[in-house]
Design a protein around this motif. Structure first.
Motif, short mmCIF file in Angstrom:
data_model
loop_
_atom_site.label_atom_id
_atom_site.label_comp_id
_atom_site.label_asym_id
_atom_site.label_seq_id
_atom_site.Cartn_x
_atom_site.Cartn_y
_atom_site.Cartn_z
N PRO A 153 0.82 -1.22 0.00
CA PRO A 153 0.00 0.00 0.00
C PRO A 153 0.85 1.26 0.00
O PRO A 153 2.01 1.25 0.42
CB PRO A 153 -0.81 -0.11 1.29
N LYS A 154 0.27 2.34 -0.46
CA LYS A 154 0.93 3.64 -0.45
C LYS A 154 1.31 3.98 0.98
O LYS A 154 0.50 3.84 1.89
CB LYS A 154 0.02 4.71 -1.04
N GLN A 155 2.54 4.43 1.18
CA GLN A 155 3.02 4.78 2.52
C GLN A 155 3.39 6.24 2.65
O GLN A 155 3.37 6.78 3.74
CB GLN A 155 4.21 3.91 2.89
N ARG A 171 3.19 4.05 -5.19
CA ARG A 171 2.32 2.93 -4.85
C ARG A 171 0.86 3.40 -4.89
O ARG A 171 0.57 4.57 -4.71
CB ARG A 171 2.63 2.41 -3.45
N THR A 172 -0.02 2.47 -5.11
CA THR A 172 -1.46 2.74 -5.06
C THR A 172 -1.95 2.39 -3.67
O THR A 172 -1.58 1.33 -3.13
CB THR A 172 -2.18 1.91 -6.15
N PRO A 173 -2.76 3.26 -3.04
CA PRO A 173 -3.21 2.97 -1.68
C PRO A 173 -4.04 1.69 -1.59
O PRO A 173 -4.51 1.18 -2.61
CB PRO A 173 -4.09 4.17 -1.31
N GLU A 174 -4.20 1.20 -0.38
CA GLU A 174 -5.10 0.09 -0.09
C GLU A 174 -5.96 0.49 1.09
O GLU A 174 -5.49 1.18 2.00
CB GLU A 174 -4.31 -1.18 0.24
N SER A 208 -10.22 9.76 -1.74
CA SER A 208 -9.99 10.52 -0.51
C SER A 208 -8.75 10.11 0.28
O SER A 208 -8.68 10.33 1.49
CB SER A 208 -11.23 10.44 0.40
N TYR A 209 -7.75 9.55 -0.39
CA TYR A 209 -6.45 9.30 0.24
C TYR A 209 -5.75 10.63 0.45
O TYR A 209 -5.79 11.47 -0.44
CB TYR A 209 -5.59 8.39 -0.64
N PRO A 210 -5.11 10.88 1.59
CA PRO A 210 -4.89 10.02 2.73
C PRO A 210 -6.00 10.16 3.77
O PRO A 210 -6.52 11.24 3.99
CB PRO A 210 -3.58 10.53 3.30
N ASN A 211 -6.33 9.05 4.42
CA ASN A 211 -7.24 9.12 5.55
C ASN A 211 -6.39 9.40 6.81
O ASN A 211 -5.15 9.44 6.72
CB ASN A 211 -8.09 7.85 5.65
N PRO A 212 -6.99 9.59 7.96
CA PRO A 212 -6.20 9.90 9.16
C PRO A 212 -5.13 8.85 9.49
O PRO A 212 -4.01 9.20 9.89
CB PRO A 212 -7.25 10.00 10.27
N ILE A 216 -10.02 -0.52 -2.02
CA ILE A 216 -8.85 -0.90 -2.81
C ILE A 216 -8.17 -2.05 -2.08
O ILE A 216 -7.69 -1.89 -0.95
CB ILE A 216 -7.90 0.29 -3.01
N MET A 217 -8.20 -3.22 -2.72
CA MET A 217 -7.70 -4.45 -2.12
C MET A 217 -6.32 -4.80 -2.70
O MET A 217 -6.05 -4.47 -3.85
CB MET A 217 -8.66 -5.60 -2.43
#
Length: 179
Positions: free
Chosen positions: A76-78, A84-87, A108-112, A177-178
């Protein structure tokens, strides 16, 4: 050999300049919204399969082959710039009809949690993760974009697919996103 390198450098510079110039033109007019019964209430992305599915209830209403970030298989995106694509679970929170790629829906990336994890590592989390078509001006190459992952972390489809997605996905649609 030197002549070949010069020609290659000119081709690369020309492609870059063309992309930057056409990006300013924008995507054109977005399509109208699809009828309510054809709109998705969930998007599911399967990174390992390079597949995205629009669902209404539990029923798939459209499936698309996708390209992801160039480092999508690394997890996942860090942080910003890791390609990277988020998960995880997000939502479509706004749309851009004049983006540098053909239409785009913002994820809506990034979440908290994403923000906290990135900051714990001393990095900004990044943002501007979208579902989008091809870079403006490159639409004729739609079907070959599936041959490799080429985005900076976004989810890419062909331009015609992006028109369909734009019409079927209202703002605030959840996206999972899996891996």
């Amino acid at each position: 050999m030197r002549n070949k390198l010069v020609v290659l450098a000119i081709v690369v510079a020309s492609c870059f300049a063309y992309t930057k110039l056409i990006a300013r033109v924008g995507s054109g007019s977005p399509p109208p919204d699809a009828p309510l019964e054809q709109q998705a209430d969930l998007i599911r992305v399967y990174k390992s399969e390079r597949r995205m599915v629009l669902l209404r209830g539990d029923a798939p209403i459209s499936t698309y082959r996708i390209s992801l970030g160039t480092a999508a298989d690394a997890g996942p995106k860090q942080r910003e710039g890791d390609e990277r694509t988020p998960e995880g679970r997000y939502e479509i929170d706004w749309r851009n009809p004049k983006s540098m790629a053909y239409l785009s829906l913002h994820i809506s990336y990034p979440n908290p949690d994403d923000r906290r994890n990135a900051e714990a590592g001393g990095f900004p989390a990044g943002g501007d993760i979208m579902i989008h078509g091809l870079p403006n001006g490159w639409g004729p190459f739609g079907n070959v974009h599936h041959l490799w992952d080429w985005t900076d972390g976004c989810v890419a489809v062909t331009n015609s697919e992006m028109r369909d997605i734009w019409a079927r996905v209202p703002n605030h649609t959840p996206i999972e996103i899996m891996p």
